[in-house]
Design a protein around this motif. Structure first.
Motif, mmCIF file in Angstrom:
data_model
loop_
_atom_site.group_PDB
_atom_site.id
_atom_site.type_symbol
_atom_site.label_atom_id
_atom_site.label_comp_id
_atom_site.label_asym_id
_atom_site.label_seq_id
_atom_site.Cartn_x
_atom_site.Cartn_y
_atom_site.Cartn_z
ATOM 1 N N GLN A 215 -26.343 26.769 33.359
ATOM 2 C CA GLN A 215 -25.631 26.692 34.632
ATOM 3 C C GLN A 215 -24.603 25.565 34.637
ATOM 4 O O GLN A 215 -23.584 25.642 35.343
ATOM 5 N N LEU A 243 -27.113 25.143 40.379
ATOM 6 C CA LEU A 243 -27.497 24.145 39.386
ATOM 7 C C LEU A 243 -28.461 23.125 39.983
ATOM 8 O O LEU A 243 -29.523 22.829 39.382
ATOM 9 N N GLN A 454 -27.372 34.769 36.779
ATOM 10 C CA GLN A 454 -28.115 33.582 36.338
ATOM 11 C C GLN A 454 -29.389 33.370 37.158
ATOM 12 O O GLN A 454 -30.420 32.962 36.618
#
Length: 542
Positions: A215, A243, A454
């Motif tokens: 990330q 993140l 992600q």
């Protein structure tokens, strides 16, 4: 019970002559062999004929369950931890000491079968008689009186009260052994479960750190595109949010990891922080073997110590009903006294140790507590109600044992199936992230696609780790439910040597701490869960 001769009148000690007491004693001794109260038989309990998932891939009902089941994971660290826990766990040592207590208690109950009162007595008394006392005819008002002898009292076990007590003590001793074995089963399972939990946290932390790096790279791309005017600040904010959210999960996982390590330290009987050196090695979740043996449901009754313990406690309580019922009937006691008695009032030169100073008395005594106002009968009812509770508890223990096996088995089988799908899902999620990042760098998609890919990758990786952990913990729970692990400690000391030395410095323990009783070795050899249909062998003289 001692001599009643009138030494104040200077007469020789009287000698009691048994007349009709000996035939009666012989009759009582011959009849002293019956036992009142119910005879224990193993209670019936319902069990399924087979496990519902017995035909699943990787499950075998034909093979014997592995006693040292933790070795099937092929993890040397786990093997070492279980062995250390067996030697150092403090609650297990308490269970071992309860066996020692039960041995001593059985010896007390065994001793009650023999003469209960055994007293050696001796006295030397100076006597002064008042001149103004009534009926004082002694020539000597000041004299010495000597006595030396032995008293005994033996209640014949006519109704089996003391034999029932020995039966209860024997069953209680074997139940304490079964409790110790159950402690071994629980300990090995808890060590393995905690170890799996530690490895799971370590893997989740590693996955979190890997995703943080991934990330961070995506954030750098978003910042570069924002600086070049290719996108808005929204992409940077979204990338930063993801993140930092991933980073925030790592300390939470580290809390769980440290707590699991602390729990393992306690299981090993060590202060916190002592297990760090023991956990060196590959930080991966233990993998289950390809084939798992579960046996058949009926084998649970033979293997699980807690099932045997529940049965043995019921057997002990059954014997206590006989003890209480024996109180309803007359008790037959033999009493006796023999000794020497002399007084200077009769003869200043009287010799205590001459044959003329001998006296003795022996005879039976019968006590019938018929005016007990229902107290004794209600005592029987109390013991019977407790017995019935333990029978119900036994049946419930069997049902719970079967449930635990079934729950763990279905968890293991279904987690194995989920693992296959989870691996495919993680592989697809990794490919999605690769494609999304490339497309975002080229400007063909917005950052939301990268964000979703992600986030999904992290979730799927965590889910896969949890599934792998579930397989291992379900297998641990399965072997615990099957009752395995205690066999490897047969013949091993139940009390550590250091504790033995400490106890022996305080008290003369004989061989109670170091040597099992004959009942224990017999039970260990046969592993018969029902001692009620066999006559309990008396322990050795101790």
């Amino acid at each position: 019970m001692r001599g009643t001769e009138n030494t104040r009148q200077g007469l020789r000690p009287a000698v009691a002559r048994p007349v009709c007491s000996l035939p009666l004693l012989g009759v009582l001794a011959a009849l002293s062999g019956c036992s009142v109260g119910p005879k224990f038989t193993k209670p019936e309990a319902a069990l399924p004929q087979e496990w519902r998932t017995h035909d699943a891939a990787g499950v075998s009902t034909q093979s014997e369950v592995d006693s040292a089941w933790w070795k099937s994971f092929g993890d040397p660290t786990l093997d070492k931890l279980v062995e250390l826990a067996y030697r150092q766990n403090l609650p297990l040592q308490q269970a071992g000491l309860r066996i020692v207590e039960a041995r001593a208690q059985l010896s007390i109950l065994t001793g009650q079968q023999y003469p209960q009162v055994q007293v050696a007595f001796g006295s030397a008394t100076a006597v002064g008689v008042s001149e103004n006392a009534a009926n004082t005819v002694l020539a000597e008002r000041h004299f010495l009186d000597y006595q030396l002898g032995f008293d005994a009292l033996w209640e014949l076990d006519f109704w089996g009260k003391y034999r029932r007590g020995v039966e209860a003590g024997t069953a209680g001793l074997l139940a304490s052994v079964a409790d110790y074995q159950s402690g071994l089963v629980s300990l090995s399972a808890e060590v393995a479960r905690t170890y799996v939990l530690i490895r799971t946290f370590e893997e989740l932390i590693e996955l979190g750190q890997q995703n943080v790096k991934l990330q961070e790279e995506s954030l750098q791309i978003a910042e570069s595109r924002f600086r070049n005017g290719a996108t808005s600040e929204l992409d940077v904010a979204q990338a930063t949010t993801l993140l930092e959210s991933t980073r925030a999960t790592i300390p939470q996982l580290e809390i769980g990891l440290e707590q699991a390590r602390n729990a393992l330290s306690t299981l090993l009987g060590q202060p916190v922080g002592a297990v760090e050196a023991l956990l060196e090695g590959p930080k991966q979740i233990p993998r289950a073997p390809e084939q798992v043996a579960v046996g058949v449901p009926a084998a649970v009754l033979r293997r699980r110590p807690d099932v045997r313990s529940a049965e043995l406690y019921a057997a002990a309580q059954c014997a206590r009903i006989g003890v209480a019922e024996a109180e309803l009937y007359p008790s037959f006691t033999i009493f006796g006294s023999i000794g020497l008695r002399a007084s200077s009032a009769g003869s200043p030169s009287a010799n205590l140790f001459s044959l003329d100073s001998l006296f003795y008395a022996v005879g039976p005594r019968i006590v019938f507590p018929f005016l007990n106002y229902g107290r004794l009968k209600n005592g029987v009812r109390v013991e019977d109600a407790r017995f019935q509770q333990l029978l119900v508890n036994y049946r419930n223990t069997v049902l719970k044992a079967a449930q635990e096996v079934a729950d763990a088995l279905v968890g293991y089988v279904k987690s194995q199936q989920a693992l296959t799908f989870g691996r495919a899902s993680v592989k697809a999620a990794q490919r999605s992230v690769e494609i999304a990042v490339v497309q975002y760098r080229e400007g063909s998609v917005d950052y939301q696609r990268v964000l979703d890919a992600q986030r999904t990758l992290l979730e799927e990786q965590n889910q896969l780790a949890q599934t792998s952990s579930s397989i291992a913990t379900s297998l641990v729970a399965l072997y615990k439910a099957l009752g395995g692990g205690w066999e490897v400690r047969q013949g091993q000391p139940i009390v550590p040597e250091g504790t033995q030395r400490e106890m022996e410095r305080r008290t003369d323990w004989g061989d109670l701490v170091s040597k099992p009783r004959k009942q224990e070795t017999k039970q260990e050899a046969t592993q018969s869960p029902s001692p009620g249909n066999q006559q309990s062998a008396p322990p050795e003289n101790e």
